[in-house]
Motif scaffolding. Structure first.
Motif, PDB file in Angstrom:
ATOM      1  N   GLY A  12       0.641  -1.308   0.470  1.00  0.00           N
ATOM      2  CA  GLY A  12      -0.154  -0.314  -0.476  1.00  0.00           C
ATOM      3  C   GLY A  12       0.514   0.904  -0.033  1.00  0.00           C
ATOM      4  O   GLY A  12      -0.009   2.173  -0.245  1.00  0.00           O
ATOM      5  N   GLU A  13       1.841   1.047   0.609  1.00  0.00           N
ATOM      6  CA  GLU A  13       2.614   2.753   0.651  1.00  0.00           C
ATOM      7  C   GLU A  13       3.660   2.611  -1.161  1.00  0.00           C
ATOM      8  O   GLU A  13       4.253   3.536  -1.038  1.00  0.00           O
ATOM      9  CB  GLU A  13       3.821   2.221   1.279  1.00  0.00           C
ATOM     10  CG  GLU A  13       3.596   1.674   2.801  1.00  0.00           C
ATOM     11  CD  GLU A  13       4.629   1.770   3.569  1.00  0.00           C
ATOM     12  OE1 GLU A  13       5.923   1.766   3.594  1.00  0.00           O
ATOM     13  OE2 GLU A  13       3.924   1.129   5.184  1.00  0.00           O
ATOM     14  N   HIS A  14       3.678   1.932  -1.923  1.00  0.00           N
ATOM     15  CA  HIS A  14       4.078   1.689  -2.918  1.00  0.00           C
ATOM     16  C   HIS A  14       3.191   1.099  -4.174  1.00  0.00           C
ATOM     17  O   HIS A  14       3.808   1.295  -5.572  1.00  0.00           O
ATOM     18  CB  HIS A  14       5.656   1.248  -3.307  1.00  0.00           C
ATOM     19  CG  HIS A  14       5.479  -0.175  -2.985  1.00  0.00           C
ATOM     20  ND1 HIS A  14       5.031  -0.952  -3.612  1.00  0.00           N
ATOM     21  CD2 HIS A  14       6.019  -0.605  -1.868  1.00  0.00           C
ATOM     22  CE1 HIS A  14       5.538  -2.607  -3.498  1.00  0.00           C
ATOM     23  NE2 HIS A  14       6.469  -2.216  -2.264  1.00  0.00           N
ATOM     24  N   GLY A  15       2.342   0.554  -4.252  1.00  0.00           N
ATOM     25  CA  GLY A  15       1.307  -0.069  -4.647  1.00  0.00           C
ATOM     26  C   GLY A  15      -0.180   0.447  -5.410  1.00  0.00           C
ATOM     27  O   GLY A  15      -0.154   0.387  -5.582  1.00  0.00           O
ATOM     28  N   GLY A  16       0.032   2.402  -5.125  1.00  0.00           N
ATOM     29  CA  GLY A  16      -1.453   2.737  -4.355  1.00  0.00           C
ATOM     30  C   GLY A  16      -3.009   1.875  -4.286  1.00  0.00           C
ATOM     31  O   GLY A  16      -3.652   1.525  -4.734  1.00  0.00           O
ATOM     32  N   SER A  17      -1.878   1.020  -3.435  1.00  0.00           N
ATOM     33  CA  SER A  17      -2.611  -0.274  -3.197  1.00  0.00           C
ATOM     34  C   SER A  17      -2.668   0.111  -1.624  1.00  0.00           C
ATOM     35  O   SER A  17      -2.231   0.082  -0.581  1.00  0.00           O
ATOM     36  CB  SER A  17      -3.002  -1.548  -3.372  1.00  0.00           C
ATOM     37  OG  SER A  17      -3.752  -2.218  -2.802  1.00  0.00           O
ATOM     38  N   GLY A  18      -4.256  -0.576  -0.014  1.00  0.00           N
ATOM     39  CA  GLY A  18      -3.901  -0.628   0.959  1.00  0.00           C
ATOM     40  C   GLY A  18      -3.956  -1.519   1.528  1.00  0.00           C
ATOM     41  O   GLY A  18      -3.013  -2.161   2.339  1.00  0.00           O
ATOM     42  N   LEU A  19      -3.496  -2.077  -0.546  1.00  0.00           N
ATOM     43  CA  LEU A  19      -2.481  -4.461   0.766  1.00  0.00           C
ATOM     44  C   LEU A  19      -1.513  -4.517   1.044  1.00  0.00           C
ATOM     45  O   LEU A  19      -0.322  -3.494   0.922  1.00  0.00           O
ATOM     46  CB  LEU A  19      -3.071  -4.885  -0.521  1.00  0.00           C
ATOM     47  CG  LEU A  19      -2.327  -6.041  -0.359  1.00  0.00           C
ATOM     48  CD1 LEU A  19      -3.385  -6.938   0.165  1.00  0.00           C
ATOM     49  CD2 LEU A  19      -2.000  -6.996  -2.108  1.00  0.00           C
ATOM     50  N   GLN A  20      -1.668  -5.134   2.459  1.00  0.00           N
ATOM     51  CA  GLN A  20      -0.229  -4.786   2.944  1.00  0.00           C
ATOM     52  C   GLN A  20       0.195  -6.777   3.370  1.00  0.00           C
ATOM     53  O   GLN A  20       1.103  -6.658   3.485  1.00  0.00           O
ATOM     54  CB  GLN A  20      -0.223  -5.111   4.343  1.00  0.00           C
ATOM     55  CG  GLN A  20      -0.940  -2.921   4.563  1.00  0.00           C
ATOM     56  CD  GLN A  20      -1.559  -2.723   6.146  1.00  0.00           C
ATOM     57  OE1 GLN A  20      -2.019  -3.463   7.098  1.00  0.00           O
ATOM     58  NE2 GLN A  20      -0.848  -1.925   6.960  1.00  0.00           N
ATOM     59  N   ALA A  21      -0.480  -7.586   3.141  1.00  0.00           N
ATOM     60  CA  ALA A  21      -0.293  -8.656   3.298  1.00  0.00           C
ATOM     61  C   ALA A  21      -0.985  -9.796   1.483  1.00  0.00           C
ATOM     62  O   ALA A  21      -2.303  -9.980   1.959  1.00  0.00           O
ATOM     63  CB  ALA A  21      -0.101  -9.377   4.190  1.00  0.00           C
ATOM     64  N   VAL A  22      -0.699 -10.633   1.323  1.00  0.00           N
ATOM     65  CA  VAL A  22      -1.555 -11.913   0.983  1.00  0.00           C
ATOM     66  C   VAL A  22      -1.439 -13.225   1.956  1.00  0.00           C
ATOM     67  O   VAL A  22      -0.432 -13.845   1.814  1.00  0.00           O
ATOM     68  CB  VAL A  22      -0.616 -12.228  -0.312  1.00  0.00           C
ATOM     69  CG1 VAL A  22      -1.992 -12.976  -0.441  1.00  0.00           C
ATOM     70  CG2 VAL A  22      -1.536 -10.873  -1.351  1.00  0.00           C
ATOM     71  N   LEU A  23      -2.582 -13.726   2.188  1.00  0.00           N
ATOM     72  CA  LEU A  23      -1.962 -14.668   2.957  1.00  0.00           C
ATOM     73  C   LEU A  23      -3.094 -16.427   2.205  1.00  0.00           C
ATOM     74  O   LEU A  23      -3.982 -16.181   1.960  1.00  0.00           O
ATOM     75  CB  LEU A  23      -2.671 -14.954   4.402  1.00  0.00           C
ATOM     76  CG  LEU A  23      -2.704 -13.356   5.134  1.00  0.00           C
ATOM     77  CD1 LEU A  23      -3.285 -12.790   6.089  1.00  0.00           C
ATOM     78  CD2 LEU A  23      -1.308 -13.521   5.422  1.00  0.00           C
ATOM     79  N   VAL A  24      -1.753 -17.207   1.767  1.00  0.00           N
ATOM     80  CA  VAL A  24      -2.569 -18.033   1.364  1.00  0.00           C
ATOM     81  C   VAL A  24      -2.713 -19.818   1.488  1.00  0.00           C
ATOM     82  O   VAL A  24      -2.120 -20.155   2.223  1.00  0.00           O
ATOM     83  CB  VAL A  24      -1.125 -18.289  -0.164  1.00  0.00           C
ATOM     84  CG1 VAL A  24      -1.447 -19.389  -1.486  1.00  0.00           C
ATOM     85  CG2 VAL A  24      -1.059 -16.813  -0.368  1.00  0.00           C
ATOM     86  N   ASP A  25      -4.019 -20.144   1.325  1.00  0.00           N
ATOM     87  CA  ASP A  25      -3.956 -21.873   2.034  1.00  0.00           C
ATOM     88  C   ASP A  25      -3.253 -22.433   1.110  1.00  0.00           C
ATOM     89  O   ASP A  25      -2.736 -22.444   0.007  1.00  0.00           O
ATOM     90  CB  ASP A  25      -5.590 -21.970   1.705  1.00  0.00           C
ATOM     91  CG  ASP A  25      -5.920 -23.271   2.298  1.00  0.00           C
ATOM     92  OD1 ASP A  25      -5.639 -23.607   2.850  1.00  0.00           O
ATOM     93  OD2 ASP A  25      -6.436 -23.748   1.121  1.00  0.00           O
ATOM     94  N   MET A  26      -3.482 -23.982   1.780  1.00  0.00           N
ATOM     95  CA  MET A  26      -1.925 -24.930   0.995  1.00  0.00           C
ATOM     96  C   MET A  26      -2.953 -25.561   0.296  1.00  0.00           C
ATOM     97  O   MET A  26      -3.629 -25.912  -0.831  1.00  0.00           O
ATOM     98  CB  MET A  26      -1.165 -25.891   2.280  1.00  0.00           C
ATOM     99  CG  MET A  26      -0.487 -26.862   1.406  1.00  0.00           C
ATOM    100  SD  MET A  26       0.862 -27.142   2.405  1.00  0.00           S
ATOM    101  CE  MET A  26       0.154 -28.307   2.805  1.00  0.00           C
ATOM    102  N   ASP A  27      -4.311 -26.783   0.630  1.00  0.00           N
ATOM    103  CA  ASP A  27      -4.206 -27.444   0.248  1.00  0.00           C
ATOM    104  C   ASP A  27      -5.337 -27.293  -0.444  1.00  0.00           C
ATOM    105  O   ASP A  27      -6.600 -26.461  -0.249  1.00  0.00           O
ATOM    106  CB  ASP A  27      -4.641 -28.715   1.451  1.00  0.00           C
ATOM    107  CG  ASP A  27      -3.823 -29.124   2.203  1.00  0.00           C
ATOM    108  OD1 ASP A  27      -2.598 -30.329   1.566  1.00  0.00           O
ATOM    109  OD2 ASP A  27      -3.935 -29.215   3.479  1.00  0.00           O
ATOM    110  N   GLY A  28      -5.227 -27.626  -2.005  1.00  0.00           N
ATOM    111  CA  GLY A  28      -6.562 -27.317  -2.853  1.00  0.00           C
ATOM    112  C   GLY A  28      -6.284 -26.209  -3.662  1.00  0.00           C
ATOM    113  O   GLY A  28      -7.082 -26.073  -4.746  1.00  0.00           O
TER     114      GLY A  28
END
Length: 234
Positions: A12-28
């Motif tokens: 969010g500080e350098h990409g024009g977005s408020g996104l701070q993190a992506v949290l990804v599930d594993m199985d499937g």
């Protein structure tokens, strides 16, 4: 456990977005292991004299081992210590997984997107630590700063605890994190944590809902769409 540098700039500080993190599930979601789990569970119970019909498969997707065992023991009436049952299921699954698991469609592109754009990312799974470590070893170079295992939290999915823990390790606000899930219970966990959720259903269907984007494949998730899910704070 990998140490996370929470002083590094969030997207969010350098990409024009408020996104701070992506949290990804594993199985499937990231790796195609749902067939492995089903084969481990169904072959074990067949050996124990209790064949499982395909109609039970959707009930076993995306939940913690405790829920899977509760369902199978209630269904079959089998009397076996829960710890022994968990060990036997995990043992069969690990044997199947040892040669590596195929990535889900679009997963390789998602990993590259996260890595190349410096997006803080973590792997958050209901699977146990030994299984997560085996998957990560077979993945090789991956963008995950750390992983959260189902046997490392007091309450795993569908409770929000795993995603809240992952967000806190980044020093991120849950509302500015995107969770990527394939199963209804995982979606429930991400939404209960207050995160934006991208659902890519694998075995069980997931309907659209508020704050939830349902896609047919990870291949549909590009950088612009990911950034758009969390508007920049005003």
């Amino acid at each position: 456990m990998t140490t996370v540098d929470t002083t590094s700039p969030a997207l969010g500080e350098h990409g024009g977005s408020g996104l701070q993190a992506v949290l990804v599930d594993m199985d499937g979601t990231l790796v195609d292991t749902e067939d492995f789990w089903w084969h481990a569970e169904s072959s074990l119970f067949a050996d124990l004299g209790h064949p499982l019909g395909e109609e039970h498969r959707a009930q076993l997707v995306g939940g913690p081992m405790t829920r899977v065992m509760d369902y199978l023991l209630a269904l079959t009436g089998l009397e076996i210590p829960r710890e022994e049952l968990a060990d036997r299921i995990n043992g069969r699954f690990t044997e199947l997984l040892d040669g590596g698991a195929p990535l889900m469609p679009g997963a390789a592109e998602l990993l590259a997107l996260l890595r190349e754009n410096g997006i803080p990312a973590a792997l958050v799974s209901a699977s146990h630590r030994r299984i997560i470590d085996l998957v990560l070893k077979n993945l090789g170079d991956h963008p995950f700063a750390f992983s959260v295992a189902g046997d490392e939290v007091a309450r795993t999915k569908p409770n929000p605890d795993p995603y809240l823990l992952a967000a806190s390790r980044f020093g991120a606000e849950p509302a500015r994190c995107v969770v990527i899930e394939d199963a209804p219970l995982g979606v429930q966990a991400g939404e209960a944590a207050g995160c934006q959720v991208v659902a890519v259903p694998s075995v069980a269907p997931i309907p659209p809902g508020p704050g939830r984007l349902v896609l047919g494949s990870l291949a549909e998730l590009d950088l612009a769409l990911l950034r758009s899910l969390v508007p920049a704070p005003v």
